[in-house]
Design an enzyme around this catalytic site. Sequence first.
Site, PDB file in Angstrom:
ATOM      1  N   VAL A 272       0.856  -1.184   0.000  1.00 58.87           N
ATOM      2  CA  VAL A 272       0.000   0.000   0.000  1.00 58.87           C
ATOM      3  C   VAL A 272       0.891   1.232   0.000  1.00 58.87           C
ATOM      4  CG1 VAL A 272      -1.841   1.246   1.185  1.00 58.87           C
ATOM      5  CG2 VAL A 272      -1.785  -1.257   1.271  1.00 58.87           C
TER       6      VAL A 272
ATOM      7  N   SER B 298       2.266   4.685   0.826  1.00 56.56           N
ATOM      8  CA  SER B 298       2.109   5.285   2.152  1.00 56.56           C
ATOM      9  C   SER B 298       1.329   6.596   2.152  1.00 56.56           C
ATOM     10  CB  SER B 298       3.478   5.489   2.804  1.00 56.56           C
ATOM     11  OG  SER B 298       4.285   6.358   2.039  1.00 56.56           O
ATOM     12  N   LYS B 299       1.538   7.473   1.162  1.00 57.29           N
ATOM     13  CA  LYS B 299       0.794   8.736   1.175  1.00 57.29           C
ATOM     14  C   LYS B 299      -0.694   8.478   0.969  1.00 57.29           C
ATOM     15  CE  LYS B 299       0.365  13.358  -0.766  1.00 57.29           C
ATOM     16  NZ  LYS B 299       0.894  14.373  -1.712  1.00 57.29           N
TER      17      LYS B 299
ATOM     18  N   CYS C  58      13.037   8.117   0.206  1.00 57.39           N
ATOM     19  CA  CYS C  58      11.831   7.727  -0.508  1.00 57.39           C
ATOM     20  C   CYS C  58      12.114   7.649  -2.005  1.00 57.39           C
ATOM     21  CB  CYS C  58      10.719   8.724  -0.230  1.00 57.39           C
ATOM     22  SG  CYS C  58       9.223   8.428  -1.211  1.00 57.39           S
TER      23      CYS C  58
ATOM     24  N   ASP D  15      14.252   8.495   5.135  1.00 57.17           N
ATOM     25  CA  ASP D  15      13.598   7.479   5.956  1.00 57.17           C
ATOM     26  C   ASP D  15      14.622   6.937   6.944  1.00 57.17           C
ATOM     27  OD1 ASP D  15      11.100   7.571   4.545  1.00 57.17           O
ATOM     28  OD2 ASP D  15      11.985   6.330   2.967  1.00 57.17           O
TER      29      ASP D  15
ATOM     30  N   HIS E 211      10.607   1.419   1.956  1.00 53.43           N
ATOM     31  CA  HIS E 211      11.039   0.693   3.151  1.00 53.43           C
ATOM     32  C   HIS E 211      11.111  -0.819   2.915  1.00 53.43           C
ATOM     33  CE1 HIS E 211       9.177   4.437   4.480  1.00 53.43           C
ATOM     34  NE2 HIS E 211       9.599   4.282   5.712  1.00 53.43           N
TER      35      HIS E 211
ATOM     36  N   ARG F  36       6.185   8.885   9.736  1.00 53.94           N
ATOM     37  CA  ARG F  36       6.010  10.117   8.973  1.00 53.94           C
ATOM     38  C   ARG F  36       4.529  10.208   8.622  1.00 53.94           C
ATOM     39  NH1 ARG F  36      10.213  10.249   4.994  1.00 53.94           N
ATOM     40  NH2 ARG F  36       8.892   9.428   3.339  1.00 53.94           N
TER      41      ARG F  36
END
Length: 286
Positions: free
Chosen positions: A88, A90-91, A194, A201, A233, A262
Site C-alpha cells: 500500500v 504510504s501517502k 523515498c 527514511d 522501506h 512520517r
Amino acid sequence: METYQNAKSLSNLTLGKTTEYCSEYNPKLLQAVPRSLNRDDLSLTNNKLPFVGEDVWYGYELSWLNNQGKPVVAVAEFRFACTSPNLVESKSFKLYLNSFNQSKFASFDEVQQRLSHDLSATAGAQAQVSLYPVDHCPALAINSMAPDTQCIDHEDIRVDNYQYQAQILGNAQKTGTDKVVEQKLVSHLLKSNCLITNQPDWASVYISYKGVAINHKVLLQYLISFRQHNEFHEQCVERIFCDLQKYCQLDELTVFARYTRRGGLDINPFRSTHLDTAPQARTLRQ
C-alpha cells in the site's frame, strides 16, 4: 534499478504531488504498488521467495465520529503478508485514514471491518487490522527486541561513500574462522530515501543470523551505504536480506527494520528464512 523507478505503475501515484485532504470516508484514495517492481530487480518471483514475513504498520492519527457526532481516536496496527501482490503506497494510506475524520461509524468493530476490507482489496491479500485505545496498546510498549542484541554502531570505521554497494559484503566473512555462530545485531544508522520524493527514511535494523561469523565493521559499512539510496522501506529490507544471503549464505537469517513515523504512520518490514511473524518491539525513536 532505474527500471522500476520509472515504472508506469508509479506514474499515477499521489506521492510527491500536491493533494487535497478529504475528511469524508473514501476507500478510493488507496493506491497499490506492485511488489514485483523491486523483486524483478532482485530476480525474485512471488511463487519462489527466499523469505517469509510481513510488513507491520502502526497508525497514530486515526479518528472518526460515533453515531452522536463525538470524536473517537485509536491507534491502529496493520499487518500485510510479504506474499501479497501489492504494498500500500504510504501517502495514499495517510490520505485514506484522514478520510475517516468526519465520518460516523457505530463502533470500533465497524471501523476495523472497513479498514480490513479496503486494505485487503488494495494489497490483494488479507490484511490484519487491530485497533487499540490510545492509552492501552501493548504492541507499542518500548522493547529493545532482546537483551542479548548487540549494537554495532560503535565500530570504528572510515566512510567516504554513501551510495549503495552490495559488493562490500564480499569481505563480510573474512574473519579468520569458519566457525558457525548465532548472533543478534542491531544498527540505528540505517537511512534511505523515498523512491519518489527523496525524503529521508530513518530506521533501526535488527539482523539475527546463524552461520559463519559476519564482520561487524563490514556489515556496518554496508548498511551505511544505503544513506543516499532511493527505495521504499519494504524494498530496502528485502534487498538487505537478499544481499546477506547472496554473499554470506547463512543457515538462518532474519532482517527487521523499525522505521520512524512520517505523517502518523510507521512501517516495519520483517523478512526471515523461518519466522512468519514480526515481534512486538517499538524503539525509543518511534
